[in-house]
Design a protein around this motif. Structure first.
Motif, short mmCIF file in Angstrom:
data_model
loop_
_atom_site.label_atom_id
_atom_site.label_comp_id
_atom_site.label_asym_id
_atom_site.label_seq_id
_atom_site.Cartn_x
_atom_site.Cartn_y
_atom_site.Cartn_z
N PRO A 190 0.82 -1.22 0.00
CA PRO A 190 0.00 0.00 0.00
C PRO A 190 0.85 1.26 0.00
O PRO A 190 2.03 1.28 0.38
CB PRO A 190 -0.82 -0.12 1.30
CG PRO A 190 -0.80 -1.58 1.62
CD PRO A 190 0.48 -2.10 1.12
N GLN A 191 0.23 2.34 -0.45
CA GLN A 191 0.93 3.63 -0.56
C GLN A 191 1.52 4.05 0.78
O GLN A 191 2.66 4.51 0.85
CB GLN A 191 -0.03 4.70 -1.08
CG GLN A 191 0.58 6.09 -1.17
CD GLN A 191 -0.39 7.08 -1.77
OE1 GLN A 191 -1.00 6.81 -2.79
NE2 GLN A 191 -0.53 8.23 -1.15
N GLU A 201 2.56 2.29 3.23
CA GLU A 201 3.73 1.51 3.59
C GLU A 201 4.94 1.91 2.76
O GLU A 201 6.08 1.94 3.25
CB GLU A 201 3.43 0.02 3.43
CG GLU A 201 2.36 -0.50 4.40
CD GLU A 201 2.15 -1.99 4.27
OE1 GLU A 201 3.06 -2.67 3.73
OE2 GLU A 201 1.09 -2.49 4.69
#
Length: 799
Positions: free
Chosen positions: A730-731, A733
């Motif tokens: 995900p963005q 992370e």
């Protein structure tokens, strides 16, 4: 008849075939009866004598009978074996709207011993239960009217032994029951659906019923689907039915998920000084409960939560309490008649919460009275709703022993009003995060309440930093606390309605900082101090039509302010919670001394202003955390500074950049990541042959793809799949990994401070400030004071 003779017979009852075959002698009979599909309505005239609603269904049965005549001391033996008995479409009540119905009812391996008055059933299987449970306004259940009263039984001189009934295995496969209870002031409408029930060794007529294994699963929710999703309940354990010689007893492991507690509010709402709008209860753990004649006993051990809670005050109806989640971990509760109730909680987490908190004129907190005392009970002073409910429902006996482990508070908001202090004070507190360490209802070894350490951080009125520290025990009776609170840089213009009402002038600018300390002894003695600091307070012209006294408010502010434009007031408060006495003399003397000192030491501060209507804060140019570039607010402030300095050519300016390693670590890493994303956009434009425009920025739509490319090209440890290829994450992370890879060193922060100073110097030079009047000072690393923010500082000196 000495020799058994076989026999066989068949008949039809209406359309139902019935066959009988077996053998018989003078001393013994063996027979089997087969009954085809038989409508129960055939026997309606007989059932009408004992049952008011009509009963219908289709039954099939295979029965065996065994009779043996008595011989000597051996009694007569008469048994009926039910090989199988099935009733389909069993219905009670009218066909269009039955009161109850079963899709199928099956009995297997049943034996009825008429001589010994015993019934044993191997398995009872019921499926597709549909029922409606109704109670009218008088408190009478509808089922009480289903049976017709039978004739009175004559007294028998010879006692008749009771029947013994054993159901080895009882199962209910699929059921839906609706509850329509009109007895409470507010009717209750619930739907119990998807019922799965299994009981083992059920003996309903035993004088001492055994503990029988039980499994239960169901969904519980409002009867109207539009009012919310039903919750789930699962139970596995043992159950003992009530009887003459035993009490109801349950011992089980329970898994309850989001049970709508608010739907049951009519049953306990009369004990609450609030209106419960929503509360989803969950529990995972063990339950032991019993209902002996002396009173209920209960033991819980597990994890509990109360989610999506919302409650209002009753009159007027306004928001009172709300939270997203209340998690109670390591819950242990024990209640028994004549024994002290014991409650222990290892950890409590309350997140996304709201409270309307009021300290009234007597010093009492409004949340202390959420539970109404029962008749004859004194009002409880417990300040937490959960503990109040426990104290209110605990059986009579010794005082409850309540022990709480750490309590965590996450992202809260409190609308606070203090009517105990004169004049009253109100504040909107937000982003409240902190916690309270362990505390208990019992006093410590010295006899004093055990106070927990309180730490709370947040914002006041959306602009000011809030800090609360100290010690508190919400269970102490009377309330005991020792708390210190700090508010820093509260913007005052939003409070103009108050100053217009009482002073006739609105606030144009200014900030408020407050240091308060409250200490309440167990005796009720209050000692409090309120340190109030007003920074750069400035009032506007008098508001036309104001009814406030026409006082020289601007002159008073100027005289009270020190040479830095700061007003410092200390208001001590002491007295009893029952009869508070406010000592205002110190405040009056402090005001007088401030006025005298002002006139002597800073007479020209009444008319002097370093920046033509500005103030000392104009020497501070704000920067975003970790960022070297000016924002709109910084450029606007520098425009005003440049205008004032151009009018004063005898002054020169030294620009000093400030930075702090720990305070700006996250902002610095965020800034470097934004630069990497922007550089990636420039690389993409260069590769496509498009020259980058001046003031190039990255839009929200472009950002995810550019960030992903930066992450792909970055030489950092990345999460990988089983074959070692970096996997998509995900963005958030990706951002976290890239930011963590940015080194934050003292040298990097020094360069940041220098870059800020250069940005300010260059901007002033672009606003007609000569270069020979602009200098760069040595960068300042580390915070100076509580109010420090990322900035560049302007220092004036004569040329």
């Amino acid at each position: 008849m000495d020799t058994a003779a076989p026999f066989e017979a068949s008949v039809r009852l209406g359309e139902t075939p019935i066959s009988l075959k077996g053998s018989a002698s003078a001393s013994e009979v063996q027979a089997q009866l087969d009954v085809g599909e038989l409508a129960l309505s055939t026997f309606a005239p007989y059932m009408a004598d004992v049952l008011v609603p009509e009963l219908d269904g289709r039954a099939r049965a295979v029965l065996g009978m065994s009779w043996r005549a008595p011989q000597g001391e051996r009694p007569m033996d008469l048994q009926v074996d039910v090989s199988s008995l099935q009733v389909d479409a069993l219905r009670l009540g009218p066909s269009r709207r039955p009161l109850a119905s079963l899709g199928a009812l099956k009995l297997q391996e049943a034996r009825i011993d008429l001589a010994s008055r015993s019934v044993t059933v191997g398995k009872v299987l019921a499926s597709r239960l549909q029922a409606s449970v109704v109670r009218d306004k008088s408190g009478r259940w509808q089922a009480q009217d289903w049976a017709r009263p039978g004739p009175a039984k004559p007294d028998s001189a010879t006692p008749v032994p009771p029947w013994q009934v054993t159901l080895a295995d009882v199962e209910l496969d699929g059921g839906n029951v609706t509850l329509d209870d009109r007895w409470p002031a507010q009717p209750v409408n619930l739907a119990v659906s998807q019922i799965q029930l299994q009981l083992k060794n059920l003996q309903p007529l035993a004088s001492k019923p055994p503990d029988m294994p039980v499994k239960l699963q169901l969904r519980l929710g409002p009867a109207q689907a539009a009012r919310g999703e039903p919750g789930r309940l699962g139970l596995t354990g043992s159950l003992r039915l009530p009887a003459a010689d035993s009490a109801l007893r349950l011992k089980a492991n329970v898994l309850a998920e989001r049970l709508p507690l608010h739907e049951l509010e009519p049953y306990f709402g009369d004990r609450l000084n609030l209106e419960l709008l929503r509360a989803d209860a969950s529990y995972r753990g063990s339950v032991e409960a019993a209902l002996p004649a002396a009173g209920m006993s209960l033991a819980l051990a597990g994890q509990a939560s109360l989610d999506d809670f919302r409650a209002n005050t009753r009159s007027p109806a306004e928001d009172l309490l709300a939270w997203k989640s209340l998690q109670v971990r390591g819950l242990a509760l024990a209640m028994a008649p004549g024994q002290p109730t014991r409650l222990a909680v290892e950890e409590t987490v309350l997140s996304d919460y709201f409270a309307r908190l009021i300290i009234d004129e007597s010093g009492r907190i409004n949340l202390q009275g959420l539970i109404k005392p029962a008749e004859g009970e004194a009002a409880t002073a417990v300040a937490t709703p959960a503990a109040s409910a426990l104290v209110a429902t605990a059986p009579a006996g010794p005082p409850a022993d309540i022990r709480f482990g750490p309590v965590s508070l996450v992202n809260g908001r409190v609308l606070f009003s203090d009517r105990f202090i004169k004049p009253n004070y109100s504040a909107n507190l937000s982003e409240l995060t902190g916690g309270l360490s362990a505390f208990a209802s019992a006093n410590n070894a010295t006899g004093a309440p055990q106070l927990g350490d309180l730490t709370l951080r947040g914002r006041a009125e959306g602009t000011a930093a809030l800090e609360i520290d100290g010690k508190l025990n919400p269970l102490a009776q009377p309330l005991a606390l020792d708390i210190r609170g700090k508010v820093r840089n509260l913007e005052l213009p939003p409070l103009s309605p108050y100053t217009v009402k009482y002073a006739g002038h609105g606030i144009e600018r200014g900030k408020l900082s407050v240091d308060v300390a409250y200490k309440i002894e167990p005796s009720g003695q209050l000692t409090a101090s309120n340190q109030i600091i007003l920074n750069q307070l400035s009032f506007g012209d008098r508001v036309a039509g104001s009814e406030a006294p026409n006082l020289p408010i601007k002159l008073a502010v100027a005289l009270l302010a020190d040479r830095n434009g700061v007003i410092d007031i200390n208001l001590p408060v002491s007295g009893s919670l029952n009869d508070p006495q406010f000592r205002l003399a110190p405040l009056i003397f402090r005001l007088i001394f401030n006025l005298i000192g002002k006139a002597i030491t800073a007479p020209f501060s009444l008319i002097a202003s370093a920046f033509g209507g500005g103030g000392p804060e104009m020497s501070q140019v704000p920067f975003g955390e970790g960022r070297p570039s000016l924002d709109a607010a910084g450029r606007e402030r520098l425009d005003a500074v440049a205008k004032a300095l151009v009018e004063r050519p005898a002054l020169q300016v030294t620009v000093v950049g400030h930075a702090d390693l720990e305070f700006e670590r996250a902002g610095f890493q965020r800034s470097r990541l934004d630069q990497q994303v922007l550089a990636e956009k420039r690389r993409v434009l260069a590769r496509s042959g498009t020259p980058p425009a001046e003031g190039l920025t990255v839009s929200a739509d472009e950002y995810p793809a550019l960030l992903k490319e930066v992450y792909r090209r970055a030489d950092i440890p990345k999460p990988r799949n089983a074959i070692g290829i970096a996997r998509d994450i995900p963005q958030a992370e990706m951002e976290a990994l890239l930011m963590a890879a940015v080194p934050v060193t003292p040298d990097a922060l020094r360069e940041l401070a220098v870059a800020r100073a250069v940005a300010v110097k260059d901007y002033l030079a672009s606003r007609e400030m000569p270069e020979d009047r602009l200098f760069l000072g040595a960068p300042q690393l580390g915070r100076q004071g509580d109010n420090w923010r990322p900035q560049a500082e302007l220092r004036l000196a004569p040329r």
